[in-house]
Design a protein around this motif. Structure first.
Motif, PDB file in Angstrom:
ATOM      1  N   ARG A 200      85.295  46.647  16.419  1.00  0.00           N
ATOM      2  CA  ARG A 200      86.656  46.117  16.294  1.00  0.00           C
ATOM      3  C   ARG A 200      87.240  46.405  14.917  1.00  0.00           C
ATOM      4  O   ARG A 200      88.438  46.668  14.769  1.00  0.00           O
ATOM      5  N   ALA A 201      86.377  46.357  13.891  1.00  0.00           N
ATOM      6  CA  ALA A 201      86.861  46.637  12.537  1.00  0.00           C
ATOM      7  C   ALA A 201      87.201  48.117  12.365  1.00  0.00           C
ATOM      8  O   ALA A 201      88.169  48.477  11.686  1.00  0.00           O
ATOM      9  N   ALA A 202      86.391  48.979  12.990  1.00  0.00           N
ATOM     10  CA  ALA A 202      86.636  50.422  12.867  1.00  0.00           C
ATOM     11  C   ALA A 202      87.806  50.875  13.731  1.00  0.00           C
ATOM     12  O   ALA A 202      88.583  51.746  13.332  1.00  0.00           O
ATOM     13  N   PHE A 203      87.911  50.283  14.915  1.00  0.00           N
ATOM     14  CA  PHE A 203      88.985  50.637  15.850  1.00  0.00           C
ATOM     15  C   PHE A 203      89.623  49.342  16.345  1.00  0.00           C
ATOM     16  O   PHE A 203      89.146  48.751  17.324  1.00  0.00           O
ATOM     17  N   PRO A 204      90.665  48.866  15.672  1.00  0.00           N
ATOM     18  CA  PRO A 204      91.240  47.538  15.958  1.00  0.00           C
ATOM     19  C   PRO A 204      91.657  47.322  17.407  1.00  0.00           C
ATOM     20  O   PRO A 204      91.591  46.204  17.907  1.00  0.00           O
TER      21      PRO A 204
ATOM     22  N   PRO B 134      81.846  42.819  26.050  1.00  0.00           N
ATOM     23  CA  PRO B 134      83.225  42.649  26.530  1.00  0.00           C
ATOM     24  C   PRO B 134      83.930  41.451  25.896  1.00  0.00           C
ATOM     25  O   PRO B 134      85.136  41.519  25.627  1.00  0.00           O
ATOM     26  N   LEU B 135      83.195  40.370  25.625  1.00  0.00           N
ATOM     27  CA  LEU B 135      83.792  39.190  25.009  1.00  0.00           C
ATOM     28  C   LEU B 135      84.174  39.455  23.559  1.00  0.00           C
ATOM     29  O   LEU B 135      85.260  39.087  23.107  1.00  0.00           O
ATOM     30  N   VAL B 136      83.274  40.108  22.809  1.00  0.00           N
ATOM     31  CA  VAL B 136      83.529  40.360  21.387  1.00  0.00           C
ATOM     32  C   VAL B 136      84.605  41.421  21.200  1.00  0.00           C
ATOM     33  O   VAL B 136      85.496  41.285  20.353  1.00  0.00           O
ATOM     34  N   LEU B 137      84.533  42.495  22.001  1.00  0.00           N
ATOM     35  CA  LEU B 137      85.524  43.565  21.863  1.00  0.00           C
ATOM     36  C   LEU B 137      86.909  43.115  22.317  1.00  0.00           C
ATOM     37  O   LEU B 137      87.921  43.532  21.742  1.00  0.00           O
ATOM     38  N   GLY B 138      86.953  42.264  23.332  1.00  0.00           N
ATOM     39  CA  GLY B 138      88.236  41.744  23.793  1.00  0.00           C
ATOM     40  C   GLY B 138      89.215  42.825  24.182  1.00  0.00           C
ATOM     41  O   GLY B 138      90.360  42.839  23.726  1.00  0.00           O
ATOM     42  N   VAL B 139      88.771  43.759  25.053  1.00  0.00           N
ATOM     43  CA  VAL B 139      89.646  44.845  25.498  1.00  0.00           C
ATOM     44  C   VAL B 139      90.792  44.246  26.318  1.00  0.00           C
ATOM     45  O   VAL B 139      90.564  43.545  27.308  1.00  0.00           O
ATOM     46  N   HIS B 140      92.010  44.520  25.914  1.00  0.00           N
ATOM     47  CA  HIS B 140      93.183  43.922  26.549  1.00  0.00           C
ATOM     48  C   HIS B 140      93.316  44.381  28.006  1.00  0.00           C
ATOM     49  O   HIS B 140      93.272  45.578  28.312  1.00  0.00           O
ATOM     50  N   GLY B 141      93.428  43.399  28.907  1.00  0.00           N
ATOM     51  CA  GLY B 141      93.631  43.708  30.318  1.00  0.00           C
ATOM     52  C   GLY B 141      92.418  44.294  31.003  1.00  0.00           C
ATOM     53  O   GLY B 141      92.542  44.859  32.094  1.00  0.00           O
ATOM     54  N   PHE B 142      91.237  44.166  30.396  1.00  0.00           N
ATOM     55  CA  PHE B 142      90.024  44.752  30.977  1.00  0.00           C
ATOM     56  C   PHE B 142      88.972  43.664  31.134  1.00  0.00           C
ATOM     57  O   PHE B 142      88.479  43.119  30.151  1.00  0.00           O
ATOM     58  N   ASP B 143      88.653  43.347  32.378  1.00  0.00           N
ATOM     59  CA  ASP B 143      87.635  42.363  32.693  1.00  0.00           C
ATOM     60  C   ASP B 143      86.461  43.039  33.384  1.00  0.00           C
ATOM     61  O   ASP B 143      86.661  43.933  34.221  1.00  0.00           O
ATOM     62  N   THR B 144      85.259  42.614  33.055  1.00  0.00           N
ATOM     63  CA  THR B 144      84.091  42.999  33.831  1.00  0.00           C
ATOM     64  C   THR B 144      83.661  41.792  34.655  1.00  0.00           C
ATOM     65  O   THR B 144      84.111  40.668  34.412  1.00  0.00           O
ATOM     66  N   LEU B 145      82.794  42.004  35.608  1.00  0.00           N
ATOM     67  CA  LEU B 145      82.368  40.904  36.464  1.00  0.00           C
ATOM     68  C   LEU B 145      81.610  39.841  35.676  1.00  0.00           C
ATOM     69  O   LEU B 145      81.740  38.643  35.960  1.00  0.00           O
ATOM     70  N   SER B 146      80.832  40.251  34.688  1.00  0.00           N
ATOM     71  CA  SER B 146      80.112  39.279  33.869  1.00  0.00           C
ATOM     72  C   SER B 146      81.082  38.437  33.048  1.00  0.00           C
ATOM     73  O   SER B 146      80.914  37.205  32.926  1.00  0.00           O
ATOM     74  N   LEU B 147      82.095  39.064  32.472  1.00  0.00           N
ATOM     75  CA  LEU B 147      83.091  38.322  31.698  1.00  0.00           C
ATOM     76  C   LEU B 147      83.929  37.437  32.621  1.00  0.00           C
ATOM     77  O   LEU B 147      84.283  36.303  32.258  1.00  0.00           O
TER      78      LEU B 147
ATOM     79  N   ILE C 174      78.624  54.074  12.870  1.00  0.00           N
ATOM     80  CA  ILE C 174      79.965  53.751  12.374  1.00  0.00           C
ATOM     81  C   ILE C 174      80.261  52.256  12.483  1.00  0.00           C
ATOM     82  O   ILE C 174      80.653  51.616  11.497  1.00  0.00           O
ATOM     83  N   PRO C 175      80.077  51.622  13.655  1.00  0.00           N
ATOM     84  CA  PRO C 175      80.347  50.181  13.727  1.00  0.00           C
ATOM     85  C   PRO C 175      79.412  49.345  12.868  1.00  0.00           C
ATOM     86  O   PRO C 175      79.839  48.352  12.265  1.00  0.00           O
ATOM     87  N   TYR C 176      78.120  49.756  12.809  1.00  0.00           N
ATOM     88  CA  TYR C 176      77.186  48.942  12.033  1.00  0.00           C
ATOM     89  C   TYR C 176      77.520  48.983  10.540  1.00  0.00           C
ATOM     90  O   TYR C 176      77.544  47.944   9.864  1.00  0.00           O
ATOM     91  N   LEU C 177      77.771  50.187  10.024  1.00  0.00           N
ATOM     92  CA  LEU C 177      78.132  50.292   8.611  1.00  0.00           C
ATOM     93  C   LEU C 177      79.442  49.562   8.321  1.00  0.00           C
ATOM     94  O   LEU C 177      79.602  48.937   7.265  1.00  0.00           O
ATOM     95  N   LYS C 178      80.370  49.623   9.257  1.00  0.00           N
ATOM     96  CA  LYS C 178      81.644  48.914   9.096  1.00  0.00           C
ATOM     97  C   LYS C 178      81.428  47.406   9.128  1.00  0.00           C
ATOM     98  O   LYS C 178      82.097  46.653   8.395  1.00  0.00           O
TER      99      LYS C 178
ATOM    100  N   LEU D  55      86.699  52.947  26.653  1.00  0.00           N
ATOM    101  CA  LEU D  55      85.736  53.909  26.110  1.00  0.00           C
ATOM    102  C   LEU D  55      84.904  53.300  24.988  1.00  0.00           C
ATOM    103  O   LEU D  55      83.727  53.639  24.826  1.00  0.00           O
ATOM    104  N   MET D  56      85.499  52.402  24.203  1.00  0.00           N
ATOM    105  CA  MET D  56      84.753  51.730  23.140  1.00  0.00           C
ATOM    106  C   MET D  56      83.627  50.877  23.718  1.00  0.00           C
ATOM    107  O   MET D  56      82.531  50.798  23.168  1.00  0.00           O
ATOM    108  N   LEU D  57      83.901  50.217  24.836  1.00  0.00           N
ATOM    109  CA  LEU D  57      82.877  49.396  25.489  1.00  0.00           C
ATOM    110  C   LEU D  57      81.716  50.256  25.972  1.00  0.00           C
ATOM    111  O   LEU D  57      80.545  49.914  25.761  1.00  0.00           O
ATOM    112  N   ILE D  58      82.022  51.388  26.610  1.00  0.00           N
ATOM    113  CA  ILE D  58      80.973  52.292  27.085  1.00  0.00           C
ATOM    114  C   ILE D  58      80.159  52.823  25.909  1.00  0.00           C
ATOM    115  O   ILE D  58      78.917  52.868  25.950  1.00  0.00           O
ATOM    116  N   ALA D  59      80.854  53.228  24.829  1.00  0.00           N
ATOM    117  CA  ALA D  59      80.168  53.760  23.654  1.00  0.00           C
ATOM    118  C   ALA D  59      79.260  52.710  23.022  1.00  0.00           C
ATOM    119  O   ALA D  59      78.113  53.011  22.637  1.00  0.00           O
TER     120      ALA D  59
END
Length: 546
Positions: free
Chosen positions: A399-403, A482-495, A31-35, A408-412
């Motif tokens: 991000r295009a498929a699910f703005p 995590p940088l590209v998805l930019g999940v609001h209020g969600f930080d990982t240790l790498s980010l 889904i994300p790749y085709l989008k 859960l998007m990050l895990i997927a």
């Protein structure tokens, strides 16, 4: 009967969970790749052709030179590890795990701490020679990218070639030596031909890692030079030119698919190579004078450009600018806002990602082993496809498929891209289960799932643990998604570490990176625990079945 019914129910639920994980991974990839790539077919192109050619040429040049440097260091290192005995041989061989369990972000911080403008190397030179400016400013350039990626990935080439070189048939070499052939001629006419598939198998993943490199190029890239990965990120996340991003993504995927096909071919050729010795080629202690000089030079380069940067991360987190030992950096890190939240998010995300990757990898490995489609080209191509797509492309497509980005998007997304690595860890163990054992299980059990969960699963537990550890480490060290998805209020240790480095707080970034590296290495090491004693028990049980 009740116990048998309960076992059948449990096995059915486990099989359904594996199938569900595979379907979710496939959907999270397709889904994300085709989008992401669909806008490429809606217009007249992805931008000015000269610009695209320049970006593509820069990407190939950077990846080719980085791979060449990795091979230039890795092949000689493989020779000494496989042919000679020396102090530190086990340590040198163990470096093969570093590119797998140490994220690129940590390596970037290590090189900044060592060779950056204010790094240890430049500070020492400035103090010795009373200089006002850093005498070694190479890091933030094309040469810095190549040097960093080449030394970071050389262990992958070394391990691949070492495993092959230690099993080559020496009879042809001995015959040529008796006929008067010189050592260089023997190497280029006989040995090189025997180890060539292993060299290719080691260099192609290095090339792909360098081709997809994001963090190192982002931090070190020279002005005016950009790779396809960075260009996709800028087009899709900053310029919002989705057509350009889609076109570049297609170009990037096509390039890597060709290389992955070559990798598979090299792997098959290596498996069917008939020049394998049935006797172990034992390493010897004696060095010729030329070998010893070359060995010392090689170890010096590895120590300076590989071990020293990793050590500098540790030093930078415990030493103040005046050179005194201090814990101030760690105290400020632990008291930083959002640190423990980022650590918790990292552990939770990595656990679920590793679980899904491992379940998907085991399911598909078992499917290929028991399915009549196991020799089908398309079925064998499925685990390769995610490796041909970059994190940036999947992130932009997601991000295009699910703005609105979510946890859960990050895990997927991480699962969709990482499960093939888990599959590659598990599949050899699944294939190694003797066919007559599986036939016996099928014969004496009415439940077809018994062969999978009572025979294949226990036999493959070492590969399953390795897959979990590798997937966990990959998820922990991933700063790109995590940088590209930019999940609001969600930080990982790498980010969180990346943001510290972007704010020029390199001491805290080094401490955070060190913690992240230790976490990844610890989980990866635990997944490699030796199960020899338990394996003997398993082999005894299998012997009774036979």
């Amino acid at each position: 009967m009740e116990a048998t019914g309960n076992r059948k129910l449990i096995f059915t639920l486990l099989a359904a969970f594996g199938l569900l994980c595979f379907l979710l991974s496939a959907a999270a990839f397709l889904i994300p790749y085709l989008k992401a790539v669909s806008p490429a077919f809606e217009g007249n192109g992805g931008g000015p052709i000269p610009q695209i050619l320049r970006i593509t040429a820069y990407t190939f040049e950077e990846a080719i030179l980085s791979t060449a440097l990795a091979a230039l260091i890795g092949i000689p290192a493989a020779y000494f590890v496989s042919k000679k005995r020396f102090f530190g041989r086990s340590l040198l061989r163990s470096l093969g795990a570093v590119p797998l369990c140490i994220p690129p972000l940590i390596v970037a911080l290590a090189y900044i701490s060592t060779f950056g403008m204010n790094g240890i190397f430049n500070r020492i030179l400035m103090k010795i020679f009373s200089l006002k400016e850093a005498p070694f400013p190479y890091l933030y350039s094309f040469a810095g990218v190549v040097l960093t990626q080449g030394f970071y990935n050389f262990p992958l080439v070394m391990i691949s070639v070492t495993d092959r070189w230690s099993t080559v048939d020496k009879s042809q070499e001995n015959a040529a030596r008796l006929l008067g052939a010189s050592s260089p001629r023997i190497f280029f006419t006989i040995t090189l031909r025997q180890i060539a598939p292993a060299i290719i198998s080691g260099c192609i993943p290095v090339f792909i890692f360098c081709f997809f490199s994001f963090m190192i190029v982002l931090l070190f890239g020279s002005v005016g030079g950009t790779t396809l990965e960075l260009a996709i990120y800028h087009a899709g996340r900053i310029e919002l030119d989705f057509q350009k991003a889609a076109f570049l993504s297609l170009l990037e995927t096509l390039s890597v698919l060709i290389l992955l096909s070559l990798w598979e071919y090299a792997g098959k050729k290596s498996e069917h190579n008939d020049s394998v010795s049935l006797e172990k080629n034992y390493a010897v202690k004696n060095f010729s004078r030329k070998e010893f000089v070359f060995f010392i030079m090689l170890i010096f380069l590895i120590a300076v450009f590989f071990l020293l940067p990793l050590l500098s991360v540790f030093v930078s987190s415990f030493v103040s600018k005046k050179g005194a030992l201090t814990l101030v950096t760690w105290k400020s890190l632990f008291s930083a806002r959002g640190f423990f939240t980022a650590l918790r998010n990292t552990l939770v995300c990595a656990f679920f990602t590793a679980t899904l990757c491992t379940a998907t990898g085991f399911f598909y490995s078992s499917f290929l082993r028991f399915s009549p489609l196991r020799k089908n080209v398309l079925a064998r191509l499925i685990p390769i496809l995610p490796a041909a797509v970059s994190s940036v492309t999947i992130g932009i497509g997601m991000r295009a498929a699910f703005p609105h980005g979510t946890f859960l998007m990050l895990i997927a997304s991480q699962t969709a891209l990482s499960w093939p690595f888990a599959y590659r860890q598990i599949h050899p163990h699944v294939c190694a289960v003797p066919g007559n054992v599986i036939d016996s299980a099928r014969l004496f059990s009415s439940n077809p799932l018994d062969a999978i969960f009572r025979i294949v699963l226990p036999y493959s537990r070492r590969g399953i643990l390795s897959a979990f550890g590798l997937s966990f480490a990959i998820s922990c060290g991933d700063a790109t998604l995590p940088l590209v998805l930019g999940v609001h209020g969600f930080d990982t240790l790498s980010l969180f570490t990346y943001r510290l480095a972007g704010a020029y707080r390199f001491s805290q970034a080094s401490a955070s990176g060190l913690l992240l590296g230790v976490l990844c290495s610890l989980v990866f090491a635990l997944s490699k625990i030796n199960f020899k004693n338990r394996r003997k028990s398993s082999d005894t049980t299998r012997g009774h079945l036979e």
